[in-house]
Design an enzyme around this catalytic site. Structure first.
Site, PDB file in Angstrom:
ATOM      1  NE  ARG A  88       6.269  -3.577 -16.115  1.00  0.00           N
ATOM      2  CZ  ARG A  88       6.779  -3.886 -14.936  1.00  0.00           C
ATOM      3  NH1 ARG A  88       7.708  -4.814 -14.832  1.00  0.00           N
ATOM      4  NH2 ARG A  88       6.380  -3.266 -13.848  1.00  0.00           N
ATOM      5  CG  ASN A 119       8.475  -1.043 -16.671  1.00  0.00           C
ATOM      6  OD1 ASN A 119       7.666  -0.964 -17.589  1.00  0.00           O
ATOM      7  ND2 ASN A 119       8.105  -1.010 -15.400  1.00  0.00           N
TER       8      ASN A 119
END
Length: 88
Positions: free
Chosen positions: A18, A36
C-alpha cells in the site's frame, strides 16, 4: 483515460504494498485507492492513462518483498478524484 478495479493475490500484505502503491501512483499522476482485505489480498481502483497504470503495476512487481501471484482486473466507470489514497 481508464479506471481499473484490481485484486492482487500473493505476498501483498505486510510488505509495503500500500505504501509503494500510494507513493508511486501519486508520482505518476494517477488517482484512486488501495486497501488490504481480510483474506490476505489487496484491492485497488486506479485511474489514469493505461500506460501509467501498467507502469505502476510493473513497479510493484519489481519491489523486493512483494510477490504478486495473481491479479484479477476489470474496467470500471471513471470517477472524479484528485489523488490516490489508502483506504482502511
Amino acid at each position: 483515460m481508464i479506471r481499473k478495479h484490481i485484486f492482487f493475490y500473493g505476498r501483498v500484505q505486510g510488505v509495503g504494498f500500500r505504501y509503494y502503491s500510494v507513493n508511486k501512483a501519486r508520482q505518476l499522476g494517477l488517482t484512486g485507492w488501495v486497501r488490504n482485505l481480510g483474506d490476505g489480498s489487496v484491492e485497488m481502483e486506479v485511474q489514469g492513462p493505461e500506460e501509467k497504470i501498467d507502469e505502476l503495476i510493473l513497479f510493484l512487481e519489481g519491489r523486493t518483498y512483494i510477490w504478486i501471484e495473481n491479479m484479477d482486473a476489470r474496467s470500471v466507470p471513471l470517477q472524479e478524484e484528485r489523488t490516490f489514497t489508502e483506504k482502511t
